[in-house]
Write an enzyme that holds these catalytic residues in place. Sequence first.
Site, mmCIF file in Angstrom:
data_model
loop_
_atom_site.group_PDB
_atom_site.id
_atom_site.type_symbol
_atom_site.label_atom_id
_atom_site.label_comp_id
_atom_site.label_asym_id
_atom_site.label_seq_id
_atom_site.Cartn_x
_atom_site.Cartn_y
_atom_site.Cartn_z
ATOM 1 N N GLU A 128 -4.294 10.150 14.735
ATOM 2 C CA GLU A 128 -4.952 10.290 16.027
ATOM 3 C C GLU A 128 -5.575 11.677 16.066
ATOM 4 O O GLU A 128 -4.880 12.667 16.270
ATOM 5 C CB GLU A 128 -3.940 10.087 17.158
ATOM 6 C CG GLU A 128 -3.323 8.700 17.206
ATOM 7 C CD GLU A 128 -4.336 7.611 17.519
ATOM 8 O OE1 GLU A 128 -5.444 7.940 18.021
ATOM 9 O OE2 GLU A 128 -4.040 6.434 17.264
ATOM 10 N N CYS A 150 -7.784 15.630 23.712
ATOM 11 C CA CYS A 150 -8.601 15.147 22.592
ATOM 12 C C CYS A 150 -9.726 14.220 23.044
ATOM 13 O O CYS A 150 -10.734 14.094 22.354
ATOM 14 C CB CYS A 150 -7.721 14.453 21.556
ATOM 15 S SG CYS A 150 -6.817 13.018 22.186
#
Length: 469
Positions: free
Chosen positions: A223, A257
């Site tokens: 991720e 993110c």
Amino acid sequence: MSISSPLLNEGGTKENYSYLVNKQKSFFRKEQTKNGSFRLAALKKLKDAIKVNEQEIMAALKTDLNKSELDAYAAEIGFVLAELTFTIKNLSSWVKTKSVKTPMTHFGSTSYIYSEPYGVALIIAPWNYPFQLAIAPLIGAIAAGNCAVLKPSELTPKTSEVLAKLINGLFPEEFVSVVEGGVETSTALLEEKFDYIFFTGSVPVGKIIMEAAAKNLTPVTLELGGKSPCIVHDDANIKVAAKRVAWGKFTNAGQTCIAPDYLYVHKNVKDKFLSEFKNTIKELYGENPLRNPDFTHIVSERHFKRLEGFLDNGQVYSGGKTDSDTLAIEPTVLTNISWDDPIMQDEIFGPILPVMEYSHLSEVLDGIHNHPKPLALYIFTENNQVQQTVLNSVSFGGGCVNDTVYHFVSPHLPFGGVGPSGIGSYHGKGSFDTFSHKKSVLKQTTLFDIPFRYPNFKNGLKMLKMFLK
């Protein structure tokens, strides 16, 4: 024996971690974790413990990142509790063996898919959401029947300490363990032969993780991140767009993110949007965000200085003030930005939003296509055709139409990147599937045989062609 035992506290040597991983592999082979009741009990135990320790977790997040109780609960604790509730509710159906169709060529047989745990998983968590991004993948690992070693970030030491205390006090180390430490700890753990590796963090470190995993052909979920675009078209609801972009960008001081990394705004509405955006920032964070006790701070001096270096790019439209003592940077908007500016070379990961204008949608698409595939994308427009053009033209991990970040919190939407922004996905059933190998099994009858597959059957080729066409 807990992770705090002397055997596992002598400097984090390779022998220490080998002992721990081997102990977990031995426990996994006893097959207790494959029992559905065992998994449910572990998840319920984790959920109860989080509720009991809610204030301690909030205090740790306040210490490490100055997170408000609202942000700590909404984005960390509450998110995890909702994920646990969803998983506990649905786990009994997920673990069932699935019967699937069998083709005519396999007449007499039945076909099944077993969801099988990989074994011992390594979970390496980041610092920006240090509780949520540690526990959320752990939920998937436990639900799928794995043992796990969790490595939290050393950049958020108080939260790391609370995680270790919580998990190591809750589960035996042969089932789940938290290992604290810095880069050297992660490096030593990566030398072990895990059955699965789940990593959340930056692209450069993701490459190191993948390289280490490749040595043992260990499957991975990465991720990562990247520069996630946000587009405000000329027909967007400006007031709504301004509020939702500001919230998505400046939550956690931009250390997210999937935060909008940069903004493309149509030239016809640019001035109107920026004016509304500036007012929205004041509405959400006050006249002086640096003195707002609930505004998240930058995690470290190194990251603070990196972000501070971007403030001379383009022209400061609003914000731009910093406080080196508290490592705080107020929400900042930069205009007169181009792709050649330093701020546009890498993911920003902070409360600074560079803005570029466009006249035609093709300019936006060309700009995005000339750079790595983003983790997220956001488009604000009331035009369905424009929505579909963007969604169909750009490869990205996930995103929203007329909103930002919100797709992340749905357990029904698997979350993950594509290409440089990540490999694999999780959340909800996606987490269970990520930590499960789908083992396909064919059960064949012995009451009769299908002769034409054998080489001595007359006209076998002819029969095969009839079925395989």
